[in-house]
Structure formats: C-alpha cells, structure tokens
Design an enzyme around this catalytic site. Structure first.
Site, mmCIF file in Angstrom:
data_model
loop_
_atom_site.group_PDB
_atom_site.id
_atom_site.type_symbol
_atom_site.label_atom_id
_atom_site.label_comp_id
_atom_site.label_asym_id
_atom_site.label_seq_id
_atom_site.Cartn_x
_atom_site.Cartn_y
_atom_site.Cartn_z
ATOM 1 N N GLU A 26 38.852 34.244 32.090
ATOM 2 C CA GLU A 26 37.556 34.078 31.412
ATOM 3 C C GLU A 26 37.531 34.672 30.009
ATOM 4 O O GLU A 26 37.019 34.064 29.072
ATOM 5 C CB GLU A 26 36.429 34.690 32.260
ATOM 6 C CG GLU A 26 36.070 33.878 33.495
ATOM 7 C CD GLU A 26 37.043 34.058 34.644
ATOM 8 O OE1 GLU A 26 37.865 35.002 34.580
ATOM 9 O OE2 GLU A 26 36.990 33.271 35.604
ATOM 10 N N HIS A 85 28.127 34.790 43.347
ATOM 11 C CA HIS A 85 27.884 33.378 43.047
ATOM 12 C C HIS A 85 26.406 33.057 42.918
ATOM 13 O O HIS A 85 26.025 31.896 42.942
ATOM 14 C CB HIS A 85 28.511 32.485 44.118
ATOM 15 C CG HIS A 85 29.999 32.585 44.152
ATOM 16 N ND1 HIS A 85 30.650 33.552 44.876
ATOM 17 C CD2 HIS A 85 30.951 31.874 43.529
ATOM 18 C CE1 HIS A 85 31.947 33.417 44.704
ATOM 19 N NE2 HIS A 85 32.159 32.413 43.888
#
Lengths: 418, 401
Positions: A140, A210
């Site tokens: 990322e 999530h």
C-alpha cells in the site's frame, strides 16, 4: 461468474472477503418486533435513488462533458440514455470513461486487473490493455508513492487501496507527499493527477479490518480532497470529478452500496461537483447531516419519525411526527461545504450528524465545532453526533457498532425536544 | 584481467568472508593516468583502482575510463562550488539566519557532481533531505537554495519549503521523510517507461533509509515491471548517529535489492562515481535491463544535521583521517596537478571563482524579501479549486479565496 482466484487470497485470508448480499428487510409498520440490532435500511426501496431516466438525467449539479459549463441548463434532456447500474458498475463505467478520454490515465492496485475484489474494474484490463490496468504487489505504501511519482510526471494515476482499512501504511505518502508536494515545492510540482479509490464503511460482517471508516484521519491534510458518494450516479459523477480534479483525491466507496444501491445511471461522460453538499430532503426543524451508507439509515429514520410503528409509538410524541427534517449528504469530506451546512442550521436551529467512524475526533467533531461557532445564537439544541463507538469494529457486534435507524431516531427526538 | 579474476573468485565466497578479504576502497586519488594525449582537448585514458567497484549479479564496469581535461576541471569547479555553498549554509545557520532543519553534504560532493556529469539532462533525480547540491546541479541556483534556507521569495520553493524541499523541472526534490522518495521515484520511472522516453530515474536514499519498508516495496515493483529506476544508496556510514553496522544486518547495501543487480562504488573518487553512473544509465536506458542498485561509499564530515556535532558516535580522529586522506576534492585536485592538466595557480583561480559565486549568491539571497502574507494561502489546492475559505492561526485570521 467467478473471478480467477487471486494469489493474494492465499496470503491474506482476510482479503478474500466479498460483499455479501444485503438483507432486504423492510421497516414496515406491522407488529413484528424489530430485529436484533434495529432495522436495517431499505436501500432497495429508497426514494433517494433515482430509478427513472428523467430524474437521473436531472441530477442536481450534473455537468455533461460535451456541454459547456457556462451554457444555460437545459430543461429538455432528450438524446441522453441511462442504464441500470449498481455502484460498482457505475464506478467501472467512470474508470472506463477516464481511460478512454485520457491516454495518460492508468488504473492499478491489488488484483484490479482481475476486476478487483469488488469487481469495480471488471474487464478494464481486457479493454484498455495490461499496460494501463495492472496489478500491483500487496504494497500500500508503495502504491501510494508510486502513484504520486506518476502524478508528478503529469500522468493520471487511478490507484486502488483494496480496503480503506489498509490505507494506514500509505498514510505518510498521502499526508506528507501527496497533500504537501504543491506547497513545499512552491507550486513547481503537484500530485493532482492522483486519485486513490478505496472501499470504506461497514459491510455487516467485515469486522476489525474490513469495516472501518478512516476519512476523519485525513481531515487535517490540507491539499488532499476526500469524497464519499452515496449512490451509483453520485459515484460515477464524483469519481470522474475526482479523477479530473487537479488535486489529489481520496475517493472512498461505501462497500455495502456496491451491489445494493441501483440507479438509472446516465451513460454519457458527466461530472458532479466536489466540495458541495447536497440537500436530499428540504426541511425547517432540524438538519440531519451524513454521508455514505448512513444516508439510507437516515432516510429510514425520517420515515419512522413521521410514521412510527406501534412498538415505537409511545416514544415518538405525536407533536414531533410532522417535524420537517432537512437531510443533507455532505459528499465531500475535505474540504467540506461549510456554507450549505451553516445556512441550513441557521434556518433549522438544530443539527444531528451521523457517521460510522468513531465519535472521538471524527469528522462530526470538526463540523460541530465550526457550526457551533458560526451558528451559536441560532442553535436551539446542542449539536448531536451519532457515530460508531470508540471501539474497534468487532465482528459479531458490527450491527450494534454502526449508527442504526433507532439511534438516529433517538438523537433526532432528543434534539427536537431539548 | 587480474582484477576481474579476483572479483569472480570473491563472488563465490560467502559475503561475510568476502568482506574480510576485500572491500571497495575509498581513496580519492588512486586512479592512474594511462595515456595522456599531446592535445589536451582529446580524452585521457585513465585506469581506476582495481577495488573501485564490487558487483552483485552483474559484471563490474571496466576500469579503463576516458575523461577530458575540460570535464575534470568542470567537476573540480562544481565540487568546490558545492562545498562553498554548504559552508555558507553552515555559517548562515550558525548566524541564526536559517530557521528549521539543515543537512549538509560536505564530504559527499563526488556523488552529486559525479551523478550530474554522468547522466542526461532529461533524466530525473529524486533524493532525501541532504539535497542542496543536487538541486543546484539539476538546474537550480545557489541563490535559489540559499534563499530557500533563509525563507525568502527568491527561494526555489518561494520560502515555503526550506532546506529539504527544493525542486527543479528534472529534480523531484529533497524529501524530509526517510525513504518516502524511493517509491515516488519508481512511479516517475514508470511514467518514463510508459511514454517510451529514453531516460531513467535516479532515486537516492541513505544507508539509514535503506531499512525502511517502502524502499523494499519500491525495489520489488521496479524489478517486477522492469522499470528504468537506478536506486542509489549514498552510504555515508551513519544513519543519523547510528553506524551502518549497528543498524543494518547486511551492510552490503548493493546486494539488498534481492534480484536487482547491484554495484558498490568508491564514492570518494569522482571519476569512479561518474563512470558508475554512466554504466547504470546504459544498463537501464540503452540496454533496457531494468533497475540497478548503486551503493556509493562516501562520508559526511559534518553531523547529520545542524544540531548534531557529529562527534558523539565517531571519533574526531576518524573524521580528520577521512578529510585528510580521502577527500574527493583534494583527490581530483591531485589528479589534475599530477597529470599536468592545470597548475596549482589555475586551480586556486577556480577556488576563488567558486567562493565569489557563492558569496554573490548569498548576498542576493539575503537581499530577497520575505514571502508575502498572501502566499501563505497559495499552492495548497489548485488555483480556483480551493475551499472558499481557509483558517489561519487565530480566530480572526481567515483567508477568503
């Protein structure tokens, strides 16, 4: 149709999470006891979603790429087509237009060449080539830095961080590089071509990593823009606006809406304005401000207030049921539309802010502080924030974690009767 | 050939053992003149010391190098000017005219100047906070750098950046976050590849930054996509106050790119430095072999930053020894004199010119006005896309666009 299984699913089991079908529970007025955790919003039947061509083409603020922005707004909308799309299809449509109209645009991220875990980039690699739509490693911080480098060279970088929960390793690149490069180079360089797309908010069973809503962490990063759409039309128009905005934008897509929110989406190239909130329901007694998924919870709460089911009749005073609530979708979190919110609160005298992220130092805190300063003498009640708890988003408690219809209704009642 | 054979032998041995046997030597004055043409406008043939390079997964560059007198004199002048500029910055800082952070590259001139002399003008460079010489060499000005340090309008970022934030059209700046420039450099080189440019990007970082996770992320992406990225580890032996051996489990930084071939280079001999850069450029651009990792072994004479005296974690004797025996400017001076390319007087004249140039730049920078208040609010968002207002430091200070 199944995606080819991405290799990452072996590495990080949590990444294989795919959106589940949403529970279409209606908040009807019969004597059914409310389900545990409260009523879920009825996105499928929402009046906010534009399911007719005529209303879709008249979306407020819409600007067509093939029409001059200074041209008078057209009242006749003939010649334009819409197609039924859910949010991920609308996002795919927007990226397809971006790639087709800008040869310097590239789309990259973890598994995006396969379509991405939420299928937002389905078929783009086949359509535009693997040089322009490509997978990255699970990296990322590297993705963000790489995208900034591309943008510095004048390219249009459309990067995906697979879940907003994974954006933290890239925080430095986004806050220190993307947001500041224009300023610290005295205008020599900018990362305006960078757009980071990332799925955000609760999915119902996402759990700790999530279902987070990290938009508030970026609030102080002047130089960045943060956008959160609520529906397919909004997603397409705001995403095209974000990609073409000459500033770096973090575009957070509420993941539960990928499949559940369906609209007739104009198929032409259009944009919606950044930095502008939208009044969805006009009102005069209380301003209800939110963005993303809770827009639909708020809509349901308005119905409950007006027409409470028998189980709630006792707690909703009859005198309040005709209250006119003004529902506003903030849409752009940074910079946020101070003028629209302040104008509304000056009329209504009451403000309830709803967001999924935790209460402490969430976006609501910033808005409350500014609104109380500007509207101090017009306020009839303290500004109320309905937010996630200051806790990790625990898997089994997710429905209790996010602000639900009952908590929103309760906050409105408390604020109206203060 | 003897040296090649030895390199090959060395590669078969385990790293630790090899290091005990030999390492890159960092003398600045061991290059030998091989052939000197009668006409000094023609190139000289020189031979680098056989231990100028160590290679990993690639062949080392040849030790025979062609250089011209004019180029050596230009490099001498450039290095001398860069050192003068850094010394001027040091003095301005100590006179309390520079606010904020300041990291000087005194001792490391052969890297910045050698890099510029080895690359193409259209190549791109990005580095960390020790960036002043790169900014000037890449088309900036001494006045622009000094004025930036002083926070003046004439600064290359108009006084908004300061020491670590100086940019030119082909130089993506210093960068204050350790390691953050490395993946950005990978992205820049991706754009070059995408466009089919015949150029590459040099992404520099220090031995300290080499342990940052995102550096490895960038390595992986660059190798995976065969990007024309030349990673350069400027190993000045100390990451802030921690020596390389105390911070890195593997101090052979040129081997840390996994499958990316690497080259350790004597970063004190500017002829070796320039030669390595040309080798890397050919590797990435002409031969399209993807990324390469260069490690320049160098040394900073000063502390990490102005607040570090630079003597608490190393001895004064060590610094003194490096200054007196391995200084890149003295090394080049010796070549020029020994090889009969210029007299001491001629070099002294170049020194004077360098000093005069820096002095004039300092005076001009000092004369530049401070930024106007209105510029506090510019360059945050693209003009015309700002929020209607931005808040200032206090209640009444609100800027309306």
């Amino acid at each position: 149709m199944l995606l080819p299984k991405p290799p990452s699913s072996f590495v990080r089991a949590s990444r294989s999470l795919l959106p589940a079908s949403i529970h279409h529970r209606r908040c009807n007025a019969t004597l059914e006891p409310p389900p545990a955790g409260g009523h879920l919003p009825s996105i499928a039947t929402s009046e906010i979603l534009k399911t007719k061509r005529e209303t879709a083409l008249r979306t407020p603020g819409i600007s067509w790429a093939d029409e001059s922005a200074s041209a008078p707004p057209r009242t006749i909308i003939g010649g334009r087509e819409t197609r039924k799309m859910n949010t991920y299809q609308a996002i795919r449509d927007a990226m397809s237009i971006a790639l087709a109209t800008d040869e310097n645009a590239v789309v990259f991220g973890e598994d995006v060449a396969f379509g991405g875990v939420f299928r937002c980039s389905m078929g783009l690699a086949e359509e535009f080539g693997k040089e322009r739509v490509f997978n990255t490693p699970l990296t990322e911080q590297g993705i963000a830095g790489f995208g900034i480098g591309l943008a510095l060279m004048g390219h249009t970088a459309i990067a995906e961080i697979q879940f907003a929960d994974y954006i933290y390793p890239a925080f430095d690149q986004l806050v220190n590089e993307a947001a500041k490069i224009r300023y610290r180079s005295g205008g020599t360089y900018n990362a305006g071509g960078l757009t980071i797309r990332t799925p955000t908010m609760s999915v119902g069973h996402g759990g700790l990593y999530h279902s987070q809503s990290p938009e508030g962490f970026f609030m102080g990063a002047s130089g960045l823009k943060i956008v959160i759409p609520r529906s397919p039309i909004q997603a397409k128009g705001l995403l095209l606006g974000s990609i073409r905005d000459p500033n770096p934008v973090i575009f957070m897509e509420p993941k539960i809406l990928y499949r559940s929110a369906v609209e007739q989406v104009p198929i032409d190239d259009f944009e919606l304005p950044l930095g502008q909130a939208e009044v969805l329901v006009p009102g005069s007694d209380l301003t209800l401000l939110t963005w993303g998924t809770p827009v639909y919870h708020c809509e349901t709460a308005l119905h409950l207030l007006e027409n409470p089911p028998s189980a709630l009749e006792k707690v909703v005073p009859a005198s309040l049921r005709s209250s006119k609530i003004e529902l506003i979708d903030l849409r752009s979190i940074l910079p946020w539309d101070v003028e629209t919110i302040v104008e509304s609160v000056n009329r209504t005298g009451r403000l309830v802010i709803v967001h999924e992220a935790g209460l402490t130092a969430g976006v609501g805190a910033e808005i409350s502080a500014e609104v109380q300063k500007r509207c101090f003498l017009k306020l009839n009640a303290p500004i109320k924030r309905v937010a996630g708890w200051d806790l990790p988003v625990a898997l089994q408690y997710e429905k209790f974690h996010i602000p639900d219809v009952i908590r929103i209704l309760d906050a409105m009642l408390e604020t109206l009767t203060y | 050939m003897a040296s090649l054979a030895r390199v090959k032998l060395a590669r078969r041995l385990p790293t630790a053992l090899r290091l005990q046997i030999r390492s890159v030597q960092t003398s600045a004055d061991t290059t030998q003149l091989h052939e000197k043409p009668a006409d000094l406008s023609q190139p000289l043939l020189v031979r680098l010391h056989e231990d100028s390079f160590q290679s990993h997964l690639c062949d080392a560059p040849s030790l025979e190098v062609q250089v011209t007198r004019a180029e050596l004199l230009r490099m001498y002048k450039d290095m001398q000017t860069m050192r003068r500029m850094e010394m001027a910055s040091d003095a301005l800082y100590k006179a309390k005219l520079v606010r904020g952070f300041c990291h000087l590259a005194i001792g490391q001139e052969a890297v910045s100047v050698g890099l510029e002399h080895g690359i193409d003008k259209e190549d791109r460079v990005i580095t960390a906070y020790r960036c002043h010489p790169f900014a000037v060499m890449r088309g900036g000005s001494i006045k622009g750098v000094i004025a930036e340090l002083l926070g003046r309008q004439a600064g290359m970022s108009h006084g908004k950046g300061g020491s670590m934030h100086i940019f030119t059209p082909t130089f993506f700046g210093g960068n204050g976050i350790v390691g953050a420039q490395v993946p950005v450099g990978a992205g820049v080189s991706f754009a070059q590849k995408y466009r089919g440019d015949k150029n590459c990007t040099f992404a520099l970082y220090g031995d300290g930054a080499s342990n940052q996770g995102q550096v490895f992320e960038a390595f992986n992406m660059a190798k995976l996509w065969n990007l024309p990225t030349i990673f350069i580890c400027e190993n000045n032996k100390y990451g802030m106050g921690t020596s390389a051996a105390r911070s890195s489990s593997n101090t052979d930084y040129y081997t840390r790119g996994d499958r990316i071939p690497g080259l350790r280079v004597n970063g004190m001999d500017i002829i070796a430095a320039k030669h390595a850069v040309e080798y890397a450029r050919k590797w990435a651009v002409d031969d399209e072999k993807g990324p390469l990792l260069l490690e320049f072994v160098t040394y900073r004479y000063g502390g990490h930053s102005m607040s570090d005296p630079g003597t608490t974690y190393r001895t004064r004797e060590e610094v003194q020894r490096m200054r007196s025996t391995q200084d890149p400017i003295r090394g080049l001076q010796k070549y020029i004199e020994d090889w009969g390319l210029a007299s001491e007087q001629e070099l002294k004249q170049l020194d004077k010119e360098a000093k005069a140039e820096v002095d004039a730049a300092v005076a001009e920078a000092k004369a530049s006005p401070e930024p106007e208040l209105k510029d506090l609010w510019t360059d945050i968002y693209y003009k015309g896309t700002e929020p209607p207002k931005m808040r200032g430091r206090e209640r009444k200070e609100v800027h309306v666009y």
